[in-house]
Design a protein around this motif. Structure first.
Motif, mmCIF file in Angstrom:
data_model
loop_
_atom_site.group_PDB
_atom_site.id
_atom_site.type_symbol
_atom_site.label_atom_id
_atom_site.label_comp_id
_atom_site.label_asym_id
_atom_site.label_seq_id
_atom_site.Cartn_x
_atom_site.Cartn_y
_atom_site.Cartn_z
ATOM 1 N N PRO A 1 6.557 1.659 -6.535
ATOM 2 C CA PRO A 1 6.135 2.160 -7.847
ATOM 3 C C PRO A 1 4.630 2.247 -8.117
ATOM 4 O O PRO A 1 4.230 2.854 -9.109
ATOM 5 C CB PRO A 1 6.758 1.148 -8.813
ATOM 6 C CG PRO A 1 6.838 -0.122 -8.023
ATOM 7 C CD PRO A 1 7.093 0.289 -6.601
ATOM 8 N N THR A 2 3.787 1.649 -7.284
ATOM 9 C CA THR A 2 2.381 1.496 -7.669
ATOM 10 C C THR A 2 1.688 2.828 -7.929
ATOM 11 O O THR A 2 0.940 2.963 -8.901
ATOM 12 C CB THR A 2 1.617 0.695 -6.600
ATOM 13 O OG1 THR A 2 2.267 -0.568 -6.434
ATOM 14 C CG2 THR A 2 0.172 0.461 -7.005
ATOM 15 N N LEU A 3 1.899 3.823 -7.070
ATOM 16 C CA LEU A 3 1.223 5.116 -7.261
ATOM 17 C C LEU A 3 1.551 5.691 -8.644
ATOM 18 O O LEU A 3 0.663 6.224 -9.330
ATOM 19 C CB LEU A 3 1.630 6.108 -6.164
ATOM 20 C CG LEU A 3 0.965 7.489 -6.286
ATOM 21 C CD1 LEU A 3 -0.505 7.424 -5.906
ATOM 22 C CD2 LEU A 3 1.690 8.522 -5.423
ATOM 23 N N MET B 1 3.383 -2.797 6.408
ATOM 24 C CA MET B 1 4.358 -1.733 6.142
ATOM 25 C C MET B 1 3.879 -0.514 6.914
ATOM 26 O O MET B 1 3.107 0.298 6.427
ATOM 27 C CB MET B 1 4.445 -1.453 4.637
ATOM 28 C CG MET B 1 5.700 -0.726 4.229
ATOM 29 S SD MET B 1 6.011 -0.899 2.445
ATOM 30 C CE MET B 1 6.932 -2.444 2.401
ATOM 31 N N ALA B 2 4.320 -0.424 8.176
ATOM 32 C CA ALA B 2 3.677 0.488 9.123
ATOM 33 C C ALA B 2 4.344 1.853 9.239
ATOM 34 O O ALA B 2 3.868 2.708 9.965
ATOM 35 C CB ALA B 2 3.633 -0.175 10.501
ATOM 36 N N GLY B 3 5.463 2.050 8.531
ATOM 37 C CA GLY B 3 6.121 3.351 8.648
ATOM 38 C C GLY B 3 7.350 3.435 7.776
ATOM 39 O O GLY B 3 7.801 2.437 7.213
ATOM 40 N N ALA C 1 -2.095 3.582 0.742
ATOM 41 C CA ALA C 1 -3.418 3.413 0.125
ATOM 42 C C ALA C 1 -4.236 2.444 0.980
ATOM 43 O O ALA C 1 -4.792 1.460 0.507
ATOM 44 C CB ALA C 1 -3.266 2.902 -1.296
ATOM 45 N N ILE C 2 -4.261 2.751 2.268
ATOM 46 C CA ILE C 2 -5.020 1.973 3.250
ATOM 47 C C ILE C 2 -5.814 2.993 4.051
ATOM 48 O O ILE C 2 -5.236 3.943 4.591
ATOM 49 C CB ILE C 2 -4.083 1.179 4.195
ATOM 50 C CG1 ILE C 2 -3.238 0.165 3.393
ATOM 51 C CG2 ILE C 2 -4.889 0.470 5.278
ATOM 52 C CD1 ILE C 2 -2.219 -0.591 4.236
ATOM 53 N N ASN C 3 -7.108 2.810 4.126
ATOM 54 C CA ASN C 3 -7.953 3.825 4.758
ATOM 55 C C ASN C 3 -7.676 3.967 6.246
ATOM 56 O O ASN C 3 -7.754 2.998 6.994
ATOM 57 C CB ASN C 3 -9.439 3.454 4.584
ATOM 58 C CG ASN C 3 -9.905 3.574 3.144
ATOM 59 O OD1 ASN C 3 -9.240 4.194 2.331
ATOM 60 N ND2 ASN C 3 -11.054 2.984 2.846
ATOM 61 N N SER C 4 -7.391 5.200 6.660
ATOM 62 C CA SER C 4 -7.290 5.486 8.101
ATOM 63 C C SER C 4 -8.682 5.795 8.665
ATOM 64 O O SER C 4 -8.895 5.743 9.865
ATOM 65 C CB SER C 4 -6.331 6.655 8.348
ATOM 66 O OG SER C 4 -6.684 7.765 7.545
ATOM 67 N N GLY D 1 0.780 -1.237 0.000
ATOM 68 C CA GLY D 1 0.000 0.000 0.000
ATOM 69 C C GLY D 1 0.810 1.283 0.000
ATOM 70 O O GLY D 1 0.239 2.372 -0.080
ATOM 71 N N ALA D 2 2.143 1.182 0.085
ATOM 72 C CA ALA D 2 2.965 2.396 0.136
ATOM 73 C C ALA D 2 2.827 3.177 -1.173
ATOM 74 O O ALA D 2 3.005 2.626 -2.253
ATOM 75 C CB ALA D 2 4.427 2.036 0.378
#
Length: 523
Positions: free
Chosen positions: A499-501, A325-327, A182-185, A99-100
């Motif tokens: 690279p996804t974004l 991937m928390a930070g 890209a993970i909803n907060s 999701g980064a």
């Protein structure tokens, strides 16, 4: 007319692959009223189908068709049949990604200009830049619901992040936070907020993480303009006597060869399958493969400079709880050749479950130091290194005519050797990652060799001049006007960012271009 489309309908755009590139492109075109047939080699799995178990999930989602490897990279030795961990399913690797979502930095679009020529590397400037991409990035961030962009809050930090953050701050790092994800907060776009379950790589059972599988694909289908054919393995792209592509041949779920006609073909099969398909589509007119007059198809394969650092502490961390991937620490992502290399790298928290830790921590090395590390699993923290690797003409995907897949097609051979710049950067990152954990009292640290990554880039790169690459600034092949590349294989250089974004932003931009060119009758 609504889907399904006739095999002889030559007005459709055929998109090959449904991941971050193909899935987004298919939906964006469908929203503009363009008829799209998307061909996906894998099946369809939705959140209720995902499995919160590492090996079982791997068996469900991973692309395990035969491939071969060569070169001096560690992966060729330890995981010779699995050069990358990518997904064969509707939605592609957006099911498995962490999701980064980071923008490529301005200096990275023009690596040759800013780094200078690097011996042994085939550096090239992208034919686009950050200013041109900014509005498309914004559209992509809105689509994905990226945290810390727009007015979207960051995700909470889990224990793995707290250990990482404390060590990084002790070293003086400033750019430390829970990432642009890209993970909803919070609930967003009809999707739930993250429940911190910890199986991000296995498909998000809550749908909190963006995936084309349950966002773009169903949205495109709802327009009536998109038909997705799953278990459709494309064999070759066909063309007429003028060199225009006319359709694709694919094997359906029963193994029967079908032919779908097309007005335009967009290849989005990932940096292995896209060049493999172009090479397997060779003909009398194109003896070296489609779009390959430059001999660049398959070349300049990049996978990011990677590695990991794990550490053991005297108290439990339970790194597997919460986001995988928390930070992130971004301070080293700058270009600063005084460190002994060009380009930069990110440090990102990563947790692997016990089964994958056993496979990846020290492949093939079951000594005492390894088993005692696994005994300390509850007390471990971990991070992943992701940095800009150097494109090299000799790092490439070629056809291996001696090994055939289930359909009798030559498989991709992935050849990769580290550039000296990659090695210097990795060693610097190991040192810094180790220092982060030692600053917060780690009792042991484990710099870990690279394992199969999901970041596959290059092989059909963008270039200003046709002789330097495969596609132009729109992802349109230099050689064939109605043939496009729509995935990470069009990356000219890798940059330090996940690279996804950028793949999504390029797909939105490409859809806009294709639709306007079609309307104008130009293609």
């Amino acid at each position: 007319m609504t889907a399904p489309f006739d095999l002889n309908d030559d007005s459709v755009v055929v998109v090959i692959g449904t991941g971050a590139g193909g899935g987004v492109l298919s939906n964006e075109l469908a929203q503009k009223g363009v008829s799209v047939v998307a061909l996906e080699a894998g099946g369809r799995y939705l959140p209720e189908d995902y499995i919160n178990d590492e090996w079982e999930s791997f068996g469900q989602l991973a692309w395990v068709d035969p491939r071969t490897t060569s070169g001096d990279w560690r992966v060729a030795k330890d995981f010779s049949g699995l050069p990358a961990w990518i997904v064969k399913a509707v939605g592609g690797t957006t099911t498995h990604w962490a999701g980064a979502s980071l923008r490529i930095q301005d200096h990275e679009w023009k690596a040759l200009t800013n780094y200078g020529a690097v011996e042994g590397a085939s550096l090239l400037d992208w034919p686009i830049d950050g200013a041109e991409m900014a509005p498309w990035y914004e559209k992509a961030e809105t689509k994905l619901g990226v945290t810390r962009t727009g007015d979207r809050a960051g995700l909470p930090g889990n224990n793995n992040f707290k250990v990482f953050e404390k060590g990084a701050k002790a070293l003086g790092y400033q750019e430390v936070h829970t990432g642009r994800m890209a993970i909803n907060s919070a609930e967003y776009d009809g999707r739930l907020a993250c429940q911190q379950t910890g199986f991000c790589f296995q498909g998000c059972k809550w749908g909190a993480k963006w995936s084309a599988a349950y966002t773009d694909i169903p949205a495109g289908e709802a327009t009536g303009n998109l038909e997705v054919r799953e278990n459709a393995h494309v064999a070759r792209i066909l063309h007429d006597d003028s060199g225009k592509v006319t359709g694709v041949e694919y094997f359906d779920k029963d193994g029967n060869l079908q032919m779908q006609k097309a007005r335009i073909v967009c290849v989005a099969g990932n940096s292995f399958e896209s060049p493999r398909l172009l090479l397997n589509s060779a003909s009398n007119m194109f003896p070296n493969g489609l779009a390959n007059s430059s001999d660049q198809v398959g070349r300049n394969y990049m996978r990011h400079m990677t590695g990991s650092v794990y550490a053991v502490f005297d108290k439990p961390v339970r790194m597997w709880r919460g986001t995988t991937m928390a930070g992130i620490v971004q301070d080293e992502a700058r270009h600063d050749p005084s460190r002994g290399f060009v380009g930069g790298y990110e440090l990102e928290t990563l947790s692997l479950g016990l089964p994958f830790m056993a496979a990846f921590l020290n492949p093939g090395g079951w000594g005492r130091s390894f088993t005692t590390a696994l005994d300390s699993y509850e007390n471990m923290a971990g991070m992943w290194i992701v940095g800009e690797d150097m494109p090299q003409a000799t790092n490439r995907v070629t056809l291996n005519a001696d090994v055939k897949d289930q359909h009798g097609l030559p498989v991709a051979n992935v050849h990769f050797s580290d550039h000296p710049n990659d090695i210097a950067m990795r060693n610097h990152a190991y040192k810094q990652g180790t220092a982060i954990y030692e600053a917060v009292g780690a009792t042991r640290t484990f710099p870990t060799p690279p394992y199969p990554s999901t970041h596959n880039l290059g092989t059909n790169r963008m270039s200003e001049n046709p002789e330097d690459g495969v596609v132009n600034k729109w992802g349109q092949t230099h050689d064939i006007a109605n043939l496009f590349v729509s995935d990470g294989s069009q990356f000219t250089t890798g940059a330090a960012e996940n690279p996804t974004l950028t793949i999504v932003a390029l797909a939105i931009r490409q859809a806009d271009h294709i639709a306007s060119e079609m309307a104008a009758g130009a293609i």
